[in-house]
Scaffold this motif. Structure first.
Motif, PDB file in Angstrom:
ATOM      1  N   PHE A  95     -16.815   4.967 -18.181  1.00 32.94           N
ATOM      2  CA  PHE A  95     -16.691   3.823 -17.325  1.00 32.94           C
ATOM      3  C   PHE A  95     -17.951   3.876 -16.229  1.00 32.94           C
ATOM      4  CE2 PHE A  95     -15.492   2.421 -13.074  1.00 32.94           C
ATOM      5  CZ  PHE A  95     -15.482   1.008 -13.168  1.00 32.94           C
TER       6      PHE A  95
ATOM      7  N   HIS B 247      -8.918   0.615  -6.188  1.00 34.90           N
ATOM      8  CA  HIS B 247      -7.389   0.457  -6.611  1.00 34.90           C
ATOM      9  C   HIS B 247      -6.938   0.186  -8.011  1.00 34.90           C
ATOM     10  CE1 HIS B 247      -6.350  -0.215  -2.417  1.00 34.90           C
ATOM     11  NE2 HIS B 247      -6.932  -1.345  -2.217  1.00 34.90           N
ATOM     12  N   PHE B 248      -7.657  -0.040  -9.070  1.00 33.83           N
ATOM     13  CA  PHE B 248      -7.522  -0.335 -10.092  1.00 33.83           C
ATOM     14  C   PHE B 248      -7.259   1.079 -10.770  1.00 33.83           C
ATOM     15  CE2 PHE B 248     -10.309  -4.216  -9.722  1.00 33.83           C
ATOM     16  CZ  PHE B 248      -9.208  -4.969  -9.902  1.00 33.83           C
TER      17      PHE B 248
ATOM     18  N   LYS C  72      -1.187   4.422  -1.539  1.00 29.61           N
ATOM     19  CA  LYS C  72      -2.637   4.235  -0.834  1.00 29.61           C
ATOM     20  C   LYS C  72      -2.456   4.799   0.608  1.00 29.61           C
ATOM     21  CE  LYS C  72      -4.276   1.118  -3.908  1.00 29.61           C
ATOM     22  NZ  LYS C  72      -3.683   1.887  -5.058  1.00 29.61           N
TER      23      LYS C  72
ATOM     24  N   LYS D 281      -6.365  -9.476 -13.995  1.00 32.40           N
ATOM     25  CA  LYS D 281      -5.670  -8.402 -12.856  1.00 32.40           C
ATOM     26  C   LYS D 281      -4.328  -8.174 -13.482  1.00 32.40           C
ATOM     27  CE  LYS D 281      -8.031  -9.498  -8.841  1.00 32.40           C
ATOM     28  NZ  LYS D 281      -7.431  -9.677  -7.436  1.00 32.40           N
TER      29      LYS D 281
ATOM     30  N   LYS E 270     -12.596  -8.345  -5.312  1.00 33.01           N
ATOM     31  CA  LYS E 270     -13.722  -7.609  -6.274  1.00 33.01           C
ATOM     32  C   LYS E 270     -13.088  -7.180  -7.403  1.00 33.01           C
ATOM     33  CE  LYS E 270     -17.707  -6.692  -3.895  1.00 33.01           C
ATOM     34  NZ  LYS E 270     -19.184  -6.238  -4.184  1.00 33.01           N
ATOM     35  N   MET E 271     -13.797  -7.086  -8.296  1.00 35.40           N
ATOM     36  CA  MET E 271     -13.573  -6.733  -9.644  1.00 35.40           C
ATOM     37  C   MET E 271     -14.810  -5.987 -10.194  1.00 35.40           C
ATOM     38  SD  MET E 271     -10.956  -9.435 -11.443  1.00 35.40           S
ATOM     39  CE  MET E 271     -10.535  -8.489 -12.729  1.00 35.40           C
ATOM     40  N   HIS E 272     -14.514  -5.311 -11.386  1.00 38.21           N
ATOM     41  CA  HIS E 272     -15.785  -5.089 -11.938  1.00 38.21           C
ATOM     42  C   HIS E 272     -16.388  -6.038 -12.858  1.00 38.21           C
ATOM     43  CE1 HIS E 272     -15.130  -1.017 -10.676  1.00 38.21           C
ATOM     44  NE2 HIS E 272     -13.814  -1.275 -10.950  1.00 38.21           N
TER      45      HIS E 272
ATOM     46  N   LYS F 152       0.907  -1.302   0.199  1.00 36.08           N
ATOM     47  CA  LYS F 152      -0.066  -0.069   0.033  1.00 36.08           C
ATOM     48  C   LYS F 152       0.862   1.197  -0.103  1.00 36.08           C
ATOM     49  CE  LYS F 152      -3.912  -1.982   2.388  1.00 36.08           C
ATOM     50  NZ  LYS F 152      -4.442  -1.889   3.699  1.00 36.08           N
TER      51      LYS F 152
ATOM     52  N   HIS G 172      -7.452  -7.689  -3.570  1.00 36.84           N
ATOM     53  CA  HIS G 172      -8.968  -7.968  -3.453  1.00 36.84           C
ATOM     54  C   HIS G 172      -9.472  -8.788  -4.633  1.00 36.84           C
ATOM     55  CE1 HIS G 172      -9.102  -5.247  -0.245  1.00 36.84           C
ATOM     56  NE2 HIS G 172      -8.043  -4.437  -0.987  1.00 36.84           N
TER      57      HIS G 172
ATOM     58  N   PRO H 287      -4.084  -6.046  -7.317  1.00 30.87           N
ATOM     59  CA  PRO H 287      -4.234  -5.756  -5.905  1.00 30.87           C
ATOM     60  C   PRO H 287      -4.863  -7.257  -5.292  1.00 30.87           C
ATOM     61  CG  PRO H 287      -5.954  -4.806  -7.302  1.00 30.87           C
ATOM     62  CD  PRO H 287      -4.778  -5.267  -8.317  1.00 30.87           C
TER      63      PRO H 287
ATOM     64  N   ARG I 250      -5.775  12.041  -7.667  1.00 29.31           N
ATOM     65  CA  ARG I 250      -7.363  11.495  -7.073  1.00 29.31           C
ATOM     66  C   ARG I 250      -8.157  12.849  -7.379  1.00 29.31           C
ATOM     67  NH1 ARG I 250      -5.818   8.779  -1.219  1.00 29.31           N
ATOM     68  NH2 ARG I 250      -4.248   7.174  -1.964  1.00 29.31           N
TER      69      ARG I 250
ATOM     70  N   LYS J 180      -6.653  11.183   2.151  1.00 26.00           N
ATOM     71  CA  LYS J 180      -7.384   9.811   2.610  1.00 26.00           C
ATOM     72  C   LYS J 180      -6.372   8.785   2.277  1.00 26.00           C
ATOM     73  CE  LYS J 180     -11.310   8.337   4.339  1.00 26.00           C
ATOM     74  NZ  LYS J 180     -11.879   9.237   5.349  1.00 26.00           N
ATOM     75  N   GLU J 181      -6.055   7.947   3.442  1.00 24.72           N
ATOM     76  CA  GLU J 181      -5.480   6.789   3.304  1.00 24.72           C
ATOM     77  C   GLU J 181      -6.481   5.580   3.223  1.00 24.72           C
ATOM     78  OE1 GLU J 181      -1.364   7.092   5.589  1.00 24.72           O
ATOM     79  OE2 GLU J 181      -2.930   6.634   7.256  1.00 24.72           O
ATOM     80  N   MET J 182      -6.094   4.862   2.064  1.00 26.65           N
ATOM     81  CA  MET J 182      -6.904   3.736   1.603  1.00 26.65           C
ATOM     82  C   MET J 182      -6.685   2.595   2.048  1.00 26.65           C
ATOM     83  SD  MET J 182      -9.084   5.106  -0.885  1.00 26.65           S
ATOM     84  CE  MET J 182      -8.016   5.963  -1.881  1.00 26.65           C
TER      85      MET J 182
ATOM     86  N   THR K 221     -11.948  -1.630  -5.280  1.00 29.55           N
ATOM     87  CA  THR K 221     -12.011  -1.654  -6.611  1.00 29.55           C
ATOM     88  C   THR K 221     -11.235  -0.458  -7.037  1.00 29.55           C
ATOM     89  OG1 THR K 221     -14.207  -1.106  -6.612  1.00 29.55           O
ATOM     90  CG2 THR K 221     -13.712  -3.314  -7.814  1.00 29.55           C
TER      91      THR K 221
ATOM     92  N   ALA L 178      -4.303   3.270  -9.192  1.00 33.09           N
ATOM     93  CA  ALA L 178      -2.686   2.544  -9.622  1.00 33.09           C
ATOM     94  C   ALA L 178      -2.479   3.033 -10.751  1.00 33.09           C
ATOM     95  CB  ALA L 178      -2.885   0.911  -9.508  1.00 33.09           C
TER      96      ALA L 178
ATOM     97  N   ASP M 258     -15.073  -1.477  -1.557  1.00 32.35           N
ATOM     98  CA  ASP M 258     -14.906  -2.571  -2.418  1.00 32.35           C
ATOM     99  C   ASP M 258     -13.481  -3.014  -2.613  1.00 32.35           C
ATOM    100  OD1 ASP M 258     -17.703  -2.811  -2.633  1.00 32.35           O
ATOM    101  OD2 ASP M 258     -17.790  -2.535  -4.644  1.00 32.35           O
TER     102      ASP M 258
ATOM    103  N   PHE N 165       0.017  -2.744 -11.074  1.00 35.47           N
ATOM    104  CA  PHE N 165      -0.490  -3.327  -9.678  1.00 35.47           C
ATOM    105  C   PHE N 165      -1.429  -4.311  -9.727  1.00 35.47           C
ATOM    106  CE2 PHE N 165      -2.824  -2.557  -5.437  1.00 35.47           C
ATOM    107  CZ  PHE N 165      -1.860  -3.215  -4.937  1.00 35.47           C
TER     108      PHE N 165
END
Lengths: 329, 453
Positions: free
Chosen positions: B22, B229-230, A72, A163, A105-107, A67, A103, A101, B238, B449-451, B227, B233, B225, A99
């Motif tokens: 999107f 992150h995608f 992040k 991913k 969860k994806m779209h 992270k 997780h 991740p 932001r 914001k820390e994610m 998501t 990254a 979620d 990257f």
């Protein structure tokens, strides 16, 4: 505390550099605190080129480390540089980073090609460029034939590969994969491992985290071991492995007839004890894990045993950690 | 433009359209989007049922001046006796040899005929349709024909006060004294409906309801979620992500609002009162409602989205703000331009735009309200049921013409003390600035914001 391994892998001391003479990833006394809890303590690292495995148990700080790399979260102390830039303040390093991740969860509503194309455009590509790139990387991860299907219908292994494809779309110099093998079936694992090894061969800097030693072992020799937020070891996995093989080991086997298998196994010289804790389970103890591990398949095949599951790989990392920390919890 | 900036712009454009597209597609795949949009349309159509009911039911006709009544019981309605010069209160005085008129002839017999009211300081208007003012006879003198003293007999003098911006109506007796409730009421209710549905329904309720459900989770859901992150990254700040996500949000909300306003304009335009087959005069008001709702939904959307970034339960903050805004909406509707507290809200500026739209397109709106209040002058607006006909049925009930009160309630002035067009620019700019400030603050919050997920 840190044993002196023969360092054939690249680490802090042997800083290799990329074309612009800056290590790809540099951690300088980085720590991260959550209130009273330290997630990372005083991490110093420099990584450039090749595949590096980040090993650690759950909660060791692997994800926190990633992270911080991915901007992040902000480190509580110390400095992090990605291609010489602070990723918290500047997004430009991500033009050269991919990257994956952790997780799940994806779209799910998107098709693989849509997903990869959409996020490729965030690298500043046109629709057409992005689409061509997406087709290229999806072919690279062997998903070309299913790329027009919805991600929601994919198996875990296919999702992971989507991913990975999405991370590769900008042809990055640094690829960060957070537990890419978790939950995948053996076939998917092999295919993902091949992809990662291939990336390493192409000269990319790859960081891949796992809590399973045998997985990392199949990908790379260059490892970083994290334990309770601290950097426990950097170096070559073989050196650790050799030491570890002298260490008592447990192998758990779930099979149909543990008694019959036990008879076959006790004959091996390297096996110290065999115990049967449950009616379909067998536990083998050995001081030469490698030898037993290599013999096991042939014995099973030769004597026609029905085996469902072999070993708990967590034990392996656990025992390394026990060894490295001198048995301290 | 240099090649360098051109390339930078092209990249920005690619990222912006990628995220906005999107986001739009993401909305499209969510059931909740369709539920929110259908509920909005459903609610509007339900309101339209009430409107339809009003437009198709004939309003009760009042005899405002009481002259349909036969007070002396001689068989002749008062109006007929007045016209023929006999005493309406004397049983023995009646027009001999004349057939009595039906009472209904003396209801709504002298309607408003005021067209082309302008804001001149003085105007003479009105026409005595039934001839009970212009008649010659012993019951009315020349001076009685010119009560308002403007030297024009049997007219209505209208003064527009530039100072207080109201119309003052001063009448000669028996001119336009028995207006048509149905005609006036339908016009007033029609306009009141457009203003109320426009202000409270579309600009306030939809303006808050749509962003509450569509914008609150715009960034937060993706943060929860993982998501997000995608997106994060990628080499994109932001602040940009927030901005382009909002573009996607507007991409679904704005066309929806436009579509809904067109639908509402068509329904009210065809069903509304008037001789023409379609009320083109309302279109400009609908445009202002649509424009106000678009701006308001943009500001709320940005604020709610930022609330979501700020806090997992951002919806709570959004609802608190919505309550404040509801209060401000009422302040704005009740007090019109007379209060400045609505300036400290989003909705106050949004409703101002609708008021400006109404002022520009319905220039007769203030006089229409004044006419409804005056309602023919029986009984006098200020003195209650004092008049001699106060025994006549329902005179006192008709203090105002039907529809006047709702119209008066929902019509306001913008209160900025400048011309309409300038006020429109000011109000729109304020809303755009509000959205921009919300973005500036929001991207600062987002960046810090820390994610963790």
């Amino acid at each position: 505390m840190m044993p002196d391994f023969t360092q054939t892998g690249k680490s802090e001391d042997t800083t290799s550099t990329t074309k612009d003479n800056v290590p790809v990833v540099v951690f300088k006394n980085v720590s991260k605190q959550y209130g009273q809890i330290s997630a990372l303590t005083d991490i110093s690292l420099a990584i450039s080129g090749g595949v590096t495995g980040i090993l650690g148990m759950n909660g060791a700080g692997k994800s926190t480390l990633f992270k911080i790399i991915m901007g992040k979260i902000r480190p509580s102390g110390g400095q992090i540089r990605l291609f010489g830039e602070d990723p918290w303040k500047n997004q430009s390093p991500y033009a050269r980073t991919g990257f994956v991740p952790e997780h799940e969860k994806m779209h799910d509503w998107m098709t693989a090609i849509d997903f990869v194309t959409t996020f490729a455009r965030l690298n500043g590509m046109t629709r057409e460029e992005a689409r061509l790139e997406a087709e290229r990387v999806l072919t690279f991860v062997e998903l070309a034939d299913v790329m027009h299907k919805q991600i929601g219908r994919f198996s875990k292994g296919m999702r992971q590969r989507v991913k990975i494809a999405h991370a590769l779309v900008n042809d990055p110099d640094l690829i960060v994969l957070d537990e890419p093998l978790q939950g995948c079936d053996p076939l998917a694992r092999t295919s993902i491992m091949n992809v990662i090894r291939e990336l390493g061969r192409l000269g990319r800097t790859v960081l891949v985290s796992s809590h399973i030693l045998s997985e990392i072992e199949r990908i790379t020799e260059q490892i970083v071991i994290l334990h309770k937020g601290r950097l426990l070891a950097i170096g070559n996995l073989h050196a650790i492995r050799d030491l570890l093989d002298q260490h008592p080991h447990k192998i758990a086997i779930r099979c149909e007839q543990p008694k019959r298998l036990a008879k076959d196994l006790i004959d091996i010289d390297e096996v110290t004890t065999v115990s049967i804790p449950a009616k379909d389970e067998l536990i083998v103890e050995t001081k030469h894990f490698g030898v037993v591990h290599n013999l096991l398949p042939s014995i099973i095949v030769k004597n026609n045993h029905h085996v469902w599951e072999i070993d708990n790989p967590d034990d392996n990392l656990q025992s390394i950690l026990e060894y490295l920390t001198g048995g301290l919890p | 433009m240099s090649e360098e900036t051109e390339r930078a712009w092209a990249k920005l454009d690619r990222k912006a359209t990628a995220i906005a597209e999107f986001t739009l597609r993401q909305y499209r795949t969510r059931l909740s989007t369709w539920v929110v949009l259908s509920v909005s349309v459903g609610a509007m159509m339900l309101l339209n049922l009430f409107y339809l009911d009003f437009m198709t039911t004939e309003l009760r006709m009042n005899d405002n001046d009481g002259d349909s009544h036969d007070y002396d019981g001689d068989g002749y309605p008062t109006g007929q006796e007045i016209l023929l010069g006999t005493d309406p209160f004397n049983e023995l005085s009646y027009p001999e040899g004349v057939t009595p008129d039906p009472a209904s002839k003396y209801i709504n017999e002298d309607d408003f005929d005021w067209d082309n009211i302008t804001k001149d300081s003085f105007q003479s208007i009105g026409y005595d349709d039934d001839g009970d003012c212009t008649r010659d006879g012993q019951l009315i003198t020349d001076s009685q024909k010119d009560n308002n003293g403007n030297l024009i007999p049997c007219d209505i003098a209208v003064y527009y006060s530039n100072f207080s911006q109201v119309y003052i109506i001063s009448t000669d007796g028996n001119v336009d004294e028995d207006p048509n409730e149905d005609k006036f009421g339908k016009e007033a209710i029609h306009r009141a409906y457009i203003l109320s549905v426009g202000k409270m329904g579309i600009v306030y309720l939809l303006g808050i309801f749509l962003p509450l459900f569509l914008a609150s989770g715009l960034v937060r859901n993706e943060m929860n979620d993982g998501t997000m992150h995608f997106m994060l990254a990628k080499p994109i700040s932001r602040g940009e992500v927030l901005l382009y996500r909002m573009l996607g949000y507007l991409g679904i909300v704005w066309p929806f609002i436009i579509g809904l306003c067109i639908l509402m304009a068509l329904i009210t335009g065809f069903l509304g009162p008037g001789e023409g087959f379609f009320r083109f005069s309302d279109l400009g008001v609908w445009v202002s409602i649509c424009f106000a709702a678009m701006l308001v939904s943009m500001v709320y959307g940005m604020i709610f989205c930022v609330f979501g970034i700020l806090w997992k339960q951002g919806m709570v903050l959004a609802i608190i703000l919505a309550a404040w805004e509801l209060g401000m909406a009422f302040v704005s509707v009740l007090a019109g331009g007379d209060t400045y507290i609505q300036w400290f809200s989003v909705i106050g500026w949004g409703l101002m735009i609708v008021d400006i739209g109404a002022a520009l397109n319905w220039q007769d709106l203030p006089i229409l309200i004044e006419m409804g209040n005056w309602h023919g002058g029986y009984p006098s607006e200020n003195s209650g049921c004092y008049y001699q006909f106060n025994e006549a049925y329902d005179i006192c009930e008709s203090e105002k013409l039907p529809g006047t009160e709702p119209l008066e309630f929902f019509a306001s002035t913008h209160g900025l003390g400048v011309g309409n067009w300038l006020a429109a620019i000011v109000a729109s700019s304020v809303l755009v600035i509000q959205a921009f400030l919300a973005w500036v603050i929001g991207q600062a919050i987002f960046k810090s914001k820390e994610m963790e997920v």
